[in-house]
Design an enzyme around this catalytic site. Structure first.
Site, PDB file in Angstrom:
ATOM      1  N   LYS A   1     -57.046  31.085  16.102  1.00 28.17           N
ATOM      2  CA  LYS A   1     -55.822  30.282  16.124  1.00 28.17           C
ATOM      3  C   LYS A   1     -55.405  29.996  14.680  1.00 28.17           C
ATOM      4  O   LYS A   1     -56.200  29.488  13.894  1.00 28.17           O
ATOM      5  CB  LYS A   1     -56.051  28.963  16.879  1.00 28.17           C
ATOM      6  CG  LYS A   1     -56.390  29.169  18.355  1.00 28.17           C
ATOM      7  CD  LYS A   1     -56.542  27.828  19.054  1.00 28.17           C
ATOM      8  CE  LYS A   1     -57.227  27.964  20.398  1.00 28.17           C
ATOM      9  NZ  LYS A   1     -56.469  28.637  21.428  1.00 28.17           N
TER      10      LYS A   1
ATOM     11  N   HIS B   1     -66.250  25.775  20.605  1.00 30.79           N
ATOM     12  CA  HIS B   1     -64.888  25.502  20.129  1.00 30.79           C
ATOM     13  C   HIS B   1     -64.756  24.153  19.401  1.00 30.79           C
ATOM     14  O   HIS B   1     -64.205  24.070  18.319  1.00 30.79           O
ATOM     15  CB  HIS B   1     -63.909  25.512  21.305  1.00 30.79           C
ATOM     16  CG  HIS B   1     -63.939  26.778  22.109  1.00 30.79           C
ATOM     17  ND1 HIS B   1     -64.230  27.990  21.542  1.00 30.79           N
ATOM     18  CD2 HIS B   1     -63.702  27.021  23.417  1.00 30.79           C
ATOM     19  CE1 HIS B   1     -64.176  28.928  22.481  1.00 30.79           C
ATOM     20  NE2 HIS B   1     -63.861  28.365  23.629  1.00 30.79           N
TER      21      HIS B   1
HETATM   22  C1  BG6 Z   1     -62.583  29.182  26.867  1.00 32.72           C
HETATM   23  C2  BG6 Z   1     -63.175  28.350  27.963  1.00 32.72           C
HETATM   24  O1  BG6 Z   1     -63.582  29.610  25.987  1.00 32.72           O
HETATM   25  O2  BG6 Z   1     -61.604  28.422  26.176  1.00 32.72           O
HETATM   26  C3  BG6 Z   1     -62.100  27.877  28.911  1.00 32.72           C
HETATM   27  O3  BG6 Z   1     -64.160  29.095  28.667  1.00 32.72           O
HETATM   28  C4  BG6 Z   1     -61.007  27.152  28.155  1.00 32.72           C
HETATM   29  O4  BG6 Z   1     -62.641  27.047  29.924  1.00 32.72           O
HETATM   30  C5  BG6 Z   1     -60.515  27.998  26.977  1.00 32.72           C
HETATM   31  O5  BG6 Z   1     -59.928  26.912  29.050  1.00 32.72           O
HETATM   32  C6  BG6 Z   1     -59.564  27.217  26.102  1.00 32.72           C
HETATM   33  O6  BG6 Z   1     -58.970  28.071  25.168  1.00 32.72           O
HETATM   34  P1  BG6 Z   1     -57.444  27.934  24.775  1.00 32.72           P
HETATM   35  O7  BG6 Z   1     -57.246  28.993  23.744  1.00 32.72           O
HETATM   36  O8  BG6 Z   1     -56.654  28.147  26.022  1.00 32.72           O
HETATM   37  O9  BG6 Z   1     -57.283  26.537  24.253  1.00 32.72           O
END
Ligand code: BG6
Length: 497
Positions: free
Chosen positions: A188, A246
């Site tokens: 991102k 994340h």
């Molecule tokens: C993924 C998770 O890694 O990241 C999901 O397994 C989650 O559950 C997603 O929804 C979120 O990513 P983004 O890019 O949509 O914020």
């Protein structure tokens, strides 16, 4: 480039659209070839037809980051002309032999140099097998200047022990510099921008510490539920799914010491250090510092939403959490005494990923005897998604004869300054694998440090004999226990809106 899992969702929704965007940006070399491998028996033509249909759907629906009216036929053709499909079962050693022969024949035909990127877009139980079978088939050896790399998606392990075991397993076959562990949050733009904001501006770094910062809140609130991923999610839950990977990436970008250069190992060493500086928790502390919740029925953006326990492939008495909030204490000179509060959840009120930094409050004495009843602290918000940007909240005097303060915002929106490019978020990451830049990928120690920091929470929750996870209504801001976590420290979450 070889994609294992060529008929899966990740390939269709993210990898192939990202490759198409890279073609349009003229980032792929003329000799690029793409080989799809999956169990399904079909021809190259079938594979391409299927992907073409999906790409047209994405463009029509403005999905997957596409903002154009139609597919750029020349770019799509450039890519499809270079694609071949090979049926194969990843458990079957023969499949890797066939793949090796196929790659060798492509090398001869196209005059390519034998550089191979293997992308494991498959279930995590196959990561170890795929790497060792690639090794047995002689496909991971780097000879005559040719490179061999592997991209491994998440989840990378389910706890410290399994992550260590997986690292040890794949490191038997490949060297660390060949392994690209993916965390798509690092693709991102605004996550990458955190480093630019912090280190390309002289004004922030001097106040980026415990002398000036009161606490930090990191939020990743989603308005989606578990969708069709009940089976996966039941075994994973919000903590494992989002926190050690994340959310810790956002935490590390915000809290790490300045690296000495953009060199991959310089950056990753600083990230590993800050994650290792998270204060280890005992069981009682883990239970006090981490709270969970599960969504019940409610409504999301005006539409009724079913409870998690009624989702497909979810047990009717499931105790899997779909929300988690936790408090981290960081034991180093920069952050001692500055808590980092993290929260993430599905089916929440608003989709919002942000890092909110609360500065220490100005002293009140000057305003005694005026109409100002109390001071409002300054916040700096790094908006990751949607509406990417950076905001600084300040107090200013309201016009008029009396001294009254109002809250104002210095607000930078990405969209006001920079033209948005079509991006799934995977373009940079795939491109970096091709050019051998591992800065945005997780090293073995980063992954293990992340798991180590959350392991006390995993263990403490597993040890709770009788358990009913607190419910929160779909479309709310999470369970009340999350508010209590901050209230105990005399603080409150920033409202989700
Ligand atoms: C993924 C998770 O890694 O990241 C999901 O397994 C989650 O559950 C997603 O929804 C979120 O990513 P983004 O890019 O949509 O914020």
């Amino acid at each position: 480039m070889v994609i294992f899992g060529a008929t899966g969702d990740l390939t269709k929704r993210l990898i192939v659209p990202a490759l198409y965007n890279l073609v349009r940006a003229k980032r792929l070399p003329e000799q690029f070839r793409l080989v799809g491998v999956s169990r399904m028996s079909q021809t190259t033509e079938d594979w391409i037809l299927n992907l073409t249909a999906r790409m047209n759907e994405f463009v029509a629906g403005r999905d997957c980051g596409f903002q154009v009216d139609q597919l750029d036929q020349a770019a799509w053709r450039w890519l499809t002309d270079r694609m071949t499909y090979l049926p194969g079962d990843l458990d079957d050693p023969e499949a890797y032999k066939r793949l090796g022969d196929h790659l060798a024949s492509l090398d001869v035909k196209a005059g390519t140099g034998g550089n191979y990127l293997f992308y494991l877009a498959v279930a995590d139980r196959l990561f170890g097998t795929a790497v060792s079978r690639l090794g047995e088939a002689g496909l991971t050896e780097e000879n005559d200047g040719a490179w061999r790399r592997v991209v491994i998606e998440k989840p990378f392990g389910h706890d410290v022990a399994s992550a260590r075991a997986l690292n040890a397993d794949i490191l038997k076959t490949m060297a660390e510099h060949q392994i690209y562990r993916m965390d798509h949050f690092l693709g991102k733009e605004t996550v990458q921008n955190i480093m630019a904001i912090r280190f390309a501006n002289g004004i922030f770094e001097p106040i980026w510490n415990r002398a000036h910062i009161d606490h930090v809140q990191i939020t990743a609130a989603e308005t989606v539920g578990v969708e069709r991923r009940g089976r996966f999610y039941e075994q994973t839950g919000a903590l494992r799914d989002m926190v050690p990977n994340h959310l810790f990436q956002l935490f590390a970008m915000t809290a790490m010491e300045p690296p000495i250069s953009f060199d991959a190992d310089a950056v990753r060493a600083k990230k590993a250090e800050i994650i290792q500086a998270i204060r280890p928790m005992g069981e009682a502390e883990a239970l006090r510092n981490a709270v969970r919740g599960q969504y019940g029925a409610g409504s999301i953006l005006g539409k009724p939403a079913a409870a998690y326990r009624h989702e497909p492939d979810v047990a009717p008495d499931s105790t899997t959490e779909t929300f988690v909030a936790c408090k981290l204490n960081v034991d180093n000179w920069r952050w001692a005494g500055v808590p980092f509060y993290l929260r993430t959840g599905k089916y929440m009120k608003r989709r919002r990923t942000e890092i909110a930094i609360r500065f220490r409050q100005a002293p009140y004495s000057l305003f005694r005897g005026t109409d100002v009843e109390r001071m409002h602290p300054n916040w700096m918000i790094l908006h990751i998604q949607p509406d990417e940007g950076v905001a600084l909240e300040l107090a200013a005097k309201r016009p008029g004869p009396a001294v009254v303060l109002g809250n104002v915002k210095l607000d930078f929106a990405y969209a006001d300054y920079f033209k948005a490019t079509c991006a799934t978020g995977y373009e940079t990451l795939i491109y970096d694998c091709l050019i051998g830049d591992a800065t945005l990928f997780q090293r073995a120690d980063n992954i293990e440090a992340g798991w180590r920091a959350v392991q006390p929470i995993i263990d403490a929750w597993a040890g709770q004999a009788v358990l009913d996870v607190p419910q929160y209504a779909a479309g709310s801001s999470g369970p009340t226990s999350a508010d209590e976590l901050l209230a105990r420290d005399g603080r409150a979450w920033r409202p989700l809106g």
